[in-house]
Design an enzyme around this catalytic site. Structure first.
Site, PDB file in Angstrom:
ATOM      1  N   GLU A  44      -8.336   7.587  -5.252  1.00  0.00           N
ATOM      2  CA  GLU A  44      -7.819   6.430  -6.004  1.00  0.00           C
ATOM      3  C   GLU A  44      -8.862   5.890  -6.969  1.00  0.00           C
ATOM      4  O   GLU A  44      -8.548   5.506  -8.095  1.00  0.00           O
ATOM      5  CB  GLU A  44      -7.351   5.340  -5.038  1.00  0.00           C
ATOM      6  CG  GLU A  44      -6.617   4.220  -5.730  1.00  0.00           C
ATOM      7  CD  GLU A  44      -5.499   3.636  -4.891  1.00  0.00           C
ATOM      8  OE1 GLU A  44      -5.037   2.547  -5.257  1.00  0.00           O
ATOM      9  OE2 GLU A  44      -5.072   4.248  -3.899  1.00  0.00           O
ATOM     10  N   SER A  48       0.798  -1.227   0.000  1.00  0.00           N
ATOM     11  CA  SER A  48       0.000   0.000   0.000  1.00  0.00           C
ATOM     12  C   SER A  48       0.827   1.272   0.000  1.00  0.00           C
ATOM     13  O   SER A  48       0.525   2.230   0.719  1.00  0.00           O
ATOM     14  CB  SER A  48      -0.987   0.015   1.180  1.00  0.00           C
ATOM     15  OG  SER A  48      -1.981  -0.949   0.987  1.00  0.00           O
ATOM     16  N   SER A  72       0.712   3.268  -2.374  1.00  0.00           N
ATOM     17  CA  SER A  72      -0.197   4.272  -2.940  1.00  0.00           C
ATOM     18  C   SER A  72      -1.054   4.910  -1.856  1.00  0.00           C
ATOM     19  O   SER A  72      -1.212   6.141  -1.806  1.00  0.00           O
ATOM     20  CB  SER A  72      -1.079   3.655  -4.030  1.00  0.00           C
ATOM     21  OG  SER A  72      -1.848   2.583  -3.517  1.00  0.00           O
ATOM     22  N   ASP A  79      -7.025  -0.431   2.374  1.00  0.00           N
ATOM     23  CA  ASP A  79      -5.680   0.133   2.416  1.00  0.00           C
ATOM     24  C   ASP A  79      -5.667   1.491   3.098  1.00  0.00           C
ATOM     25  O   ASP A  79      -4.867   1.743   4.008  1.00  0.00           O
ATOM     26  CB  ASP A  79      -5.117   0.258   0.999  1.00  0.00           C
ATOM     27  CG  ASP A  79      -4.857  -1.088   0.361  1.00  0.00           C
ATOM     28  OD1 ASP A  79      -4.968  -2.117   1.060  1.00  0.00           O
ATOM     29  OD2 ASP A  79      -4.541  -1.115  -0.845  1.00  0.00           O
TER      30      ASP A  79
END
Length: 389
Positions: free
Chosen positions: A164, A131, A133, A176
């Site tokens: 996202e 994760s 991101s 996440d």
């Protein structure tokens, strides 16, 4: 760990005249990566997950500005990118998309944000299923928000998820961002992705957490990820024709699927079978932790990996090899792939005196089987995103 606070501030001061002129105004924020113990691809099906934030993280040192411009420099590559908070910028397919998308999602909530000049550092492997991101989204949110500490962690996670989904284009669930925003030191977090209820879950005493990076970057592109989600939605749409109370795979039992399986495309049925069983495994792992039944935990992790490999088809030869090697090491309690799949990392529950043995065995056997160079990363369970003093 990434550079400490003083080193990060020095890097920023060396690059930004505003920071050099007023080093006392520099702030540092952090956001951890996460490892998911069990509950893979259940989050976007309103299911259960058991992630934990880890002590590998992204840090941003920054100074606020009045010009509504956000500028960040990556210390690992020297790459600098910037954008205006008041201008539309199309996705470019780079790391900055996560920052731009987060800025837009925050502003749509009406929360105040400000421009900044900053440097960003990380010891969190990219494309590893840990994760990175979500970590950059939450770190950027803490930097850009004028008062991030006043925003509820779950709400901030939902804002970053929207970034996202809508800007980056990955139709991920909330796991996440939740884990990165709301993690607690020393405990995994049981999270219900339908009700948004959560509670900490302690690991049994005497168990360490080890991430094994296959050396193969996670190759699950947005198209494959989004396809898996679409297949789950197709199963729900068909089953809801028979029972309108079904709104997600969370509403479907194994018995219901067995009775109606002939109505589903075989691939769609396999995807649904994984999700339904994986939800049950999350509950079973939490119970096994509480009972100290480590044999049961190991069996549940193994079943999860097999299901992800055979039913959901998101494993890889490298992940399979890493799990197989770890399972043969004395003192390894449980091993499975973690993250979206097709490369990246495995998560392992290991007795402390077996960590070196696992590292040595992986170094000896994994490269011989795959030709790749692995990383064995013992990690601690950490707190969620926030400011560093």
């Amino acid at each position: 760990m990434p550079p400490d606070i003083d080193a990060l501030i020095e890097e920023l001061v060396a690059r930004e005249p505003a920071a050099a002129a007023n080093p006392g105004a520099v702030r540092v924020v952090r956001a951890p990566g996460r490892v998911n113990l069990i509950g893979e691809h259940t989050d976007y099906n309103d299911g259960l997950v058991l992630p934990a934030a880890i002590d590998r993280e992204i840090r941003i040192a920054f100074i606020r500005t009045d010009d509504r411009e956000v500028s960040l420099t990556r210390l690992d590559t020297g790459e600098r990118d910037d954008f205006s908070l008041d201008a539309d910028r199309r996705p470019t397919g780079t790391w900055m998309d996560y920052v731009v998308g987060t800025a837009g999602a925050i502003q749509k909530t009406g929360l105040p944000v400000s421009g900044l000049r900053g440097v960003i550092a990380s010891d969190l492997p990219e494309n590893a299923g840990l994760s990175s991101s979500a970590a950059i989204e939450l770190a950027a949110a803490w930097a850009m928000l004028e008062d991030a500490s006043s925003v509820d962690g779950l709400e901030l996670a939902r804002v970053c998820q929207r970034a996202e989904n809508r800007y980056v284009g990955v139709q991920s669930g909330l796991m996440d961002q939740f884990a990165v925003a709301c993690g607690q030191t020393g405990a995994a977090m049981l999270f219900d992705c339908r009700s948004f209820e959560s509670r900490p879950v302690a690991l049994p005493p005497g168990i360490g957490l080890v991430v094994c990076h296959t050396g193969s970057p996670r190759r699950l592109g947005r198209s494959e990820y989004n396809l898996r989600r679409a297949q789950c939605e197709a199963a729900v749409a068909e089953l809801a024709r028979l029972d309108p109370t079904i709104h997600s795979l969370r509403d479907v039992t194994a018995e219901m699927l067995a009775a109606t399986r002939d109505r589903l495309d075989p691939v769609v049925a396999r995807r649904a079978e994984h999700v339904i069983a994986e939800n049950a495994r999350v509950t079973a792992v939490v119970a096994a932790f509480a009972a100290g039944d480590l044999v049961k935990v190991g069996a549940l992790f193994a079943a999860s990996h097999a299901s992800l490999r055979d039913l959901y088809e998101v494993s890889s030869p490298e992940l399979d090899a890493m799990v197989d090697i770890a399972a043969g090491v004395e003192g390894v309690i449980a091993a499975r792939m973690t993250g979206a799949g097709f490369g990246g990392c495995t998560v392992n529950l290991v007795r402390p005196d077996a960590i070196d043995r696992l590292r040595d065995t992986v170094a000896r056997e994994y490269s011989a089987r795959t030709g790749l160079t692995p990383m064995v990363l013992p990690v601690e369970i950490a707190a969620g995103a926030g400011a560093l003093e």
